[in-house]
Design a protein around this motif. Structure first.
Motif, mmCIF file in Angstrom:
data_model
loop_
_atom_site.group_PDB
_atom_site.id
_atom_site.type_symbol
_atom_site.label_atom_id
_atom_site.label_comp_id
_atom_site.label_asym_id
_atom_site.label_seq_id
_atom_site.Cartn_x
_atom_site.Cartn_y
_atom_site.Cartn_z
ATOM 1 N N ARG A 76 -16.699 91.344 -0.545
ATOM 2 C CA ARG A 76 -17.791 90.803 0.265
ATOM 3 C C ARG A 76 -18.770 91.901 0.666
ATOM 4 O O ARG A 76 -18.395 93.061 0.812
ATOM 5 N N GLU A 77 -20.012 91.508 0.878
ATOM 6 C CA GLU A 77 -21.040 92.401 1.398
ATOM 7 C C GLU A 77 -20.861 92.496 2.909
ATOM 8 O O GLU A 77 -20.608 91.489 3.574
ATOM 9 N N THR A 98 -19.500 88.832 -3.278
ATOM 10 C CA THR A 98 -20.153 89.397 -4.460
ATOM 11 C C THR A 98 -19.275 89.290 -5.702
ATOM 12 O O THR A 98 -19.782 89.205 -6.814
ATOM 13 N N HIS A 99 -17.941 89.301 -5.532
ATOM 14 C CA HIS A 99 -17.004 89.188 -6.639
ATOM 15 C C HIS A 99 -15.857 88.264 -6.236
ATOM 16 O O HIS A 99 -15.367 88.329 -5.109
ATOM 17 N N TYR A 128 -21.519 87.353 -8.077
ATOM 18 C CA TYR A 128 -22.652 86.716 -7.413
ATOM 19 C C TYR A 128 -23.784 87.707 -7.179
ATOM 20 O O TYR A 128 -23.562 88.894 -6.956
ATOM 21 N N ASN A 172 -27.515 88.370 -4.830
ATOM 22 C CA ASN A 172 -27.865 88.286 -3.413
ATOM 23 C C ASN A 172 -27.963 86.835 -2.969
ATOM 24 O O ASN A 172 -28.530 85.995 -3.663
ATOM 25 N N GLN A 211 -25.261 85.025 -2.482
ATOM 26 C CA GLN A 211 -24.069 84.416 -3.071
ATOM 27 C C GLN A 211 -24.443 83.363 -4.118
ATOM 28 O O GLN A 211 -23.909 82.264 -4.156
#
Length: 204
Positions: A137-138, A145-146, A161, A163, A165
Motif C-alpha cells: 500500500r501507498e 499498489t500491488h 495498480y 495512482n 488504485q
C-alpha cells in the motif's frame, strides 16, 4: 557479607518501596527494587515499566524446567545497541501466535512461514482459496499498489495498480491478463510502440 530485604520509607506522605540487597566483602548492592505502584526494577531503583531490567549487557532468559536447552533469550548487545530475541533451544525456532494458533514461524534455517509451521522458502505464505496473500500500500492514502492473491478456483493472480488504485497490469494463471500501463518491451528497455520485441538488434 550481607543480604537483606528492606522497606524504603518515603517519609511523611511519601511512597514506601521494597528493596532487596546482596553483598560481598567488597560492598553492598541493591539488586531488586519494587515500587509502591507494583513496578519491579532489576539493576535500577526507578523502574518505568512493570518489569524493568537495566545493566551493561541486560539479559532475560525464560527456560522450561523439565529438559535442558529449551529456552528463550531476550538481550541487548552493548557494542552494537541491537536488541535480540533468540530461540536458543533444541528446536531453534520462533513462533508467533494469536488465538492459540501459529501465525508466523521462523525456522532454524532462517526460513519464515506465514500461515505455515514448516516453511520451505525464504518467505513461505499459506493463504486460503479466494483470499489476498500480499498487499503493498501507498503510505499517505492507504491505496493498494500491488496485490498477489489466490482466486476462488485456486489460481494464482497478481494485480498492479496505478495512482488512485486503478488496475493497470493484471497477470492470471487462468484468466485474461493485460497491460494498461504504457508500451511493453521484450528484449528492450525503451519500447516505442504498444508491443516491441527486440532480439539481437532485430525488431518485430
Amino acid at each position: 557479607e550481607f543480604a537483606g530485604m528492606y522497606a524504603m520509607d518515603g517519609g511523611s506522605g511519601g511512597a514506601t518501596h521494597l528493596a532487596l540487597f546482596t553483598g560481598t566483602s567488597s560492598g553492598i548492592v541493591e539488586g531488586i527494587r519494587i515500587l509502591s505502584d507494583g513496578k519491579v526494577g532489576i539493576g535500577t531503583t526507578s523502574p518505568d515499566k512493570q518489569l524493568h531490567v537495566r545493566g551493561s549487557a541486560p539479559y532475560i532468559r525464560i527456560e522450561e524446567s523439565s529438559a535442558s536447552e529449551k529456552r528463550l533469550d531476550l538481550y541487548v548487545d552493548p557494542s552494537t545497541a541491537i536488541a535480540y530475541v533468540a530461540a536458543n533451544q533444541s528446536a531453534q525456532q520462533l513462533s508467533f501466535q494469536t488465538a492459540s494458533t501459529d501465525r508466523i514461524r521462523i525456522a532454524n534455517n532462517g526460513k519464515v512461514g506465514i500461515g505455515t509451521t514448516s516453511p520451505s522458502a525464504k518467505l513461505d505464505i499459506h493463504t486460503a482459496t479466494d483470499s489476498n496473500g500480499i498487499f503493498i500500500r501507498e503510505d499517505t492514502d492507504d491505496s493498494i499498489t500491488h496485490n498477489l492473491f489466490i482466486d476462488s478456483a485456486d489460481n494464482g493472480n497478481m494485480i498492479i495498480y496505478g495512482n488512485g488504485q486503478v488496475s493497470k497490469i493484471s497477470l492470471s494463471s487462468a484468466a485474461a491478463s493485460y497491460f494498461n500501463g504504457g508500451n511493453v518491451g521484450i528484449g528492450t528497455s525503451s519500447p516505442t510502440s504498444k508491443l516491441e520485441v527486440s532480439s539481437n538488434g532485430a525488431h518485430g
